[in-house]
Design an enzyme around this catalytic site. Structure first.
Site, PDB file in Angstrom:
ATOM      1  CB  SER A   1      -0.887  -0.006   1.246  1.00 54.52           C
ATOM      2  OG  SER A   1      -1.344   1.311   1.485  1.00 54.52           O
TER       3      SER A   1
ATOM      4  CG  HIS B   1      -4.086  -1.522  -1.123  1.00 58.28           C
ATOM      5  ND1 HIS B   1      -5.226  -2.259  -1.354  1.00 58.28           N
ATOM      6  CD2 HIS B   1      -4.367  -0.728  -0.065  1.00 58.28           C
ATOM      7  CE1 HIS B   1      -6.149  -1.934  -0.463  1.00 58.28           C
ATOM      8  NE2 HIS B   1      -5.651  -1.003   0.335  1.00 58.28           N
TER       9      HIS B   1
ATOM     10  CG  ASP C   1      -4.976   2.466   1.475  1.00 55.46           C
ATOM     11  OD1 ASP C   1      -5.945   1.684   1.441  1.00 55.46           O
ATOM     12  OD2 ASP C   1      -3.817   2.107   1.766  1.00 55.46           O
TER      13      ASP C   1
ATOM     14  CG  MET D   1      -7.995   7.378   3.432  1.00 55.20           C
ATOM     15  SD  MET D   1      -7.069   7.355   4.985  1.00 55.20           S
ATOM     16  CE  MET D   1      -6.174   5.787   4.795  1.00 55.20           C
TER      17      MET D   1
ATOM     18  CG  HIS E   1      -9.278   0.339   0.524  1.00 46.93           C
ATOM     19  ND1 HIS E   1      -8.582   0.100   1.691  1.00 46.93           N
ATOM     20  CD2 HIS E   1     -10.596   0.318   0.866  1.00 46.93           C
ATOM     21  CE1 HIS E   1      -9.442  -0.027   2.697  1.00 46.93           C
ATOM     22  NE2 HIS E   1     -10.667   0.095   2.221  1.00 46.93           N
TER      23      HIS E   1
ATOM     24  CG  MET F   1     -10.969   3.473   3.365  1.00 49.11           C
ATOM     25  SD  MET F   1      -9.355   3.372   4.137  1.00 49.11           S
ATOM     26  CE  MET F   1      -8.324   3.417   2.689  1.00 49.11           C
TER      27      MET F   1
ATOM     28  CG  MET G   1     -11.333  -2.521   6.467  1.00 51.14           C
ATOM     29  SD  MET G   1      -9.864  -2.024   5.538  1.00 51.14           S
ATOM     30  CE  MET G   1      -8.823  -1.277   6.786  1.00 51.14           C
TER      31      MET G   1
ATOM     32  N   GLY H   1      -8.356   4.024   7.999  1.00 52.74           N
ATOM     33  CA  GLY H   1      -7.987   5.431   8.155  1.00 52.74           C
ATOM     34  C   GLY H   1      -6.505   5.686   8.372  1.00 52.74           C
TER      35      GLY H   1
ATOM     36  N   GLY I   1      -2.321   3.918   8.593  1.00 55.88           N
ATOM     37  CA  GLY I   1      -1.371   2.814   8.518  1.00 55.88           C
ATOM     38  C   GLY I   1      -0.751   2.591   9.896  1.00 55.88           C
ATOM     39  N   GLY I   2      -0.045   1.472  10.012  1.00 56.48           N
ATOM     40  CA  GLY I   2       0.745   1.226  11.221  1.00 56.48           C
ATOM     41  C   GLY I   2      -0.045   0.832  12.453  1.00 56.48           C
TER      42      GLY I   2
ATOM     43  CG  ASP J   1      -6.113  -2.722   3.950  1.00 58.93           C
ATOM     44  OD1 ASP J   1      -5.016  -2.469   4.474  1.00 58.93           O
ATOM     45  OD2 ASP J   1      -6.727  -1.912   3.212  1.00 58.93           O
TER      46      ASP J   1
ATOM     47  N   GLY K   1       1.244  -1.987   4.253  1.00 62.68           N
ATOM     48  CA  GLY K   1       1.654  -0.590   4.092  1.00 62.68           C
ATOM     49  C   GLY K   1       2.954  -0.317   4.810  1.00 62.68           C
TER      50      GLY K   1
HETATM   51  C1  DX5 Z   1      -5.766   1.675   6.285  1.00 56.97           C
HETATM   52  C2  DX5 Z   1      -5.514   1.313   4.853  1.00 56.97           C
HETATM   53  C3  DX5 Z   1      -4.431   0.332   4.673  1.00 56.97           C
HETATM   54  C4  DX5 Z   1      -3.090   0.774   5.192  1.00 56.97           C
HETATM   55  C5  DX5 Z   1      -2.512  -0.411   5.862  1.00 56.97           C
HETATM   56  O1  DX5 Z   1      -7.018   2.193   6.475  1.00 56.97           O
HETATM   57  O2  DX5 Z   1      -6.658   0.782   4.227  1.00 56.97           O
HETATM   58  O3  DX5 Z   1      -4.334  -0.103   3.332  1.00 56.97           O
HETATM   59  O4  DX5 Z   1      -2.226   1.203   4.200  1.00 56.97           O
HETATM   60  O5  DX5 Z   1      -1.387  -0.032   6.525  1.00 56.97           O
HETATM   61  P1  DX5 Z   1      -0.593  -1.030   7.446  1.00 56.97           P
HETATM   62  O6  DX5 Z   1      -0.175  -2.195   6.597  1.00 56.97           O
HETATM   63  O7  DX5 Z   1       0.558  -0.220   7.936  1.00 56.97           O
HETATM   64  O8  DX5 Z   1      -1.517  -1.460   8.564  1.00 56.97           O
HETATM   65 ZN    ZN Z   2      -6.358  -0.144   2.182  1.00 54.93          ZN
END
Ligand code: DX5
Ligand code: ZN
Length: 301
Positions: A88, A113, A115, A117, A149, A151, A221, A226, A228-229, A256, A278
């Site tokens: 991602s 991927h 994302d 938002m 994706h 959101m 999910m 919303g 990463g990490g 994800d 991600g």
């Molecule tokens: C979060 C995103 C993910 C995000 C995942 O809402 O949809 O795609 O990039 O990040 P990691 O892999 O760091 O959890």
């Molecule tokens: Zn995503």
């Protein structure tokens, strides 16, 4: 007593043009009235004026497909159904986005991927069609696909833009629109594979009515969308296995959120074939090495 009395005549007055029959309107040169579907289409679906019907070959009763689009969608579906890590770009260094995508594609990544938002469905605002467009040639040229994706609230309003920008699959959240069926149809009509995502609190059964006919991909999910990490929600493994058992075989299962060396294998064991990563990839100093390490931890390729 008052109620029993007839209302007095109001006398002659102007008649609304809405009430004039079409023949009279034509005779008096009254312009065509605007239809309510167009009004709504402008607001809700931007340039989608009318819902297009599938083209039919009347004698044969066959739906005609666009040959070029059919080839592309087949390639997309093949990649989505394979066991794969999908890096991602949310955690990428945006000053070196193309370079970072090239690094992971050089070691085998084929599903990138993206994302999107909107600051409404989820608090952060990221990016949209512009970034999809910026990456499309590079990713397609290297034999990959853009897995977008969304959101965002009311994703049906952006399907055409994102598809035109070069997306190959578009995944919407079932929590973001009352018109999931319609939106998945619109995604397929735009030439993309259609995906539906569910948040941790959304029951997997919400996909039951659409899975067979309209879904190419289901996204579970494993964190709240919303950011990463975040930490993988362990109970997602049980949800993944329930989803895999319930979904038709042709529907890809993507997970994800919080996927890394320590969680990737259990996601595959639970039935996921597409693992979004991600921060574990782009948060690392060496994204290519991180990609390889997660792929091997997951037992993929
Ligand atoms: C979060 C995103 C993910 C995000 C995942 O809402 O949809 O795609 O990039 O990040 P990691 O892999 O760091 O959890
Ligand atoms: Zn995503």
């Amino acid at each position: 007593m008052r109620r029993a009395m007839a209302a007095p005549d109001r006398g002659p007055r102007a008649l609304s043009v809405c009430l004039l029959p079409a023949a009279l309107r034509a005779r008096f040169g009254v312009p065509q009235l605007r239809g309510t579907l167009d009004d709504r289409a402008d607001v809700e679906h931007r340039d989608r004026r009318l819902q297009p019907l599938p083209r039919q070959h009347a004698p044969g009763g066959l739906v005609l497909a666009e040959p070029a689009a059919a080839e592309t969608i087949e390639a997309t579906l093949r990649l989505l159904r394979e066991p794969r890590i999908a890096p991602s770009i949310l955690s990428a260094d945006f000053a070196r986005l193309g370079e970072q995508v090239a690094e992971v594609m050089a070691v085998g990544a084929r599903v990138i991927h993206v994302d999107v938002m909107d600051g409404h469905f989820v608090p952060p605002i990221t990016f949209g069609a512009l970034i999809v467009d910026a990456l499309a040639d590079q990713v397609h040229g290297a034999g990959g696909i853009l897995d977008v994706h969304l959101m965002i609230e009311r994703p049906e309003r952006y399907v055409a833009d994102i598809a035109r920008a070069g997306a190959d699959s578009i995944t919407i959240h079932v929590e973001a629109t009352p018109h999931v069926h319609y939106t998945l149809q619109a995604i397929r009509e735009s030439g993309c594979a259609a995906g539906a995502a569910i948040c941790p609190a959304t029951p997997a059964a919400v996909l039951d009515e659409i899975a067979q006919e309209l879904l190419d991909l289901a996204l579970c999910m494993s964190v709240n969308p919303g950011w990463g990490g975040q930490t993988f929600i362990p109970w997602s493994l049980d949800k993944l296995s329930r989803m895999r058992r319930a979904l038709p075989e042709h529907v890809a299962l993507e997970v994800d959120g919080g996927v890394h060396n320590g969680t990737a294998r259990s996601c595959v064991d639970a039935g996921a074939n597409l693992l979004v990563t991600g921060s574990a990839v782009f948060g690392s100093a060496d994204p290519a090495a991180a990609y390889n390490s997660i792929a091997s931890a997951a037992g993929i390729g």
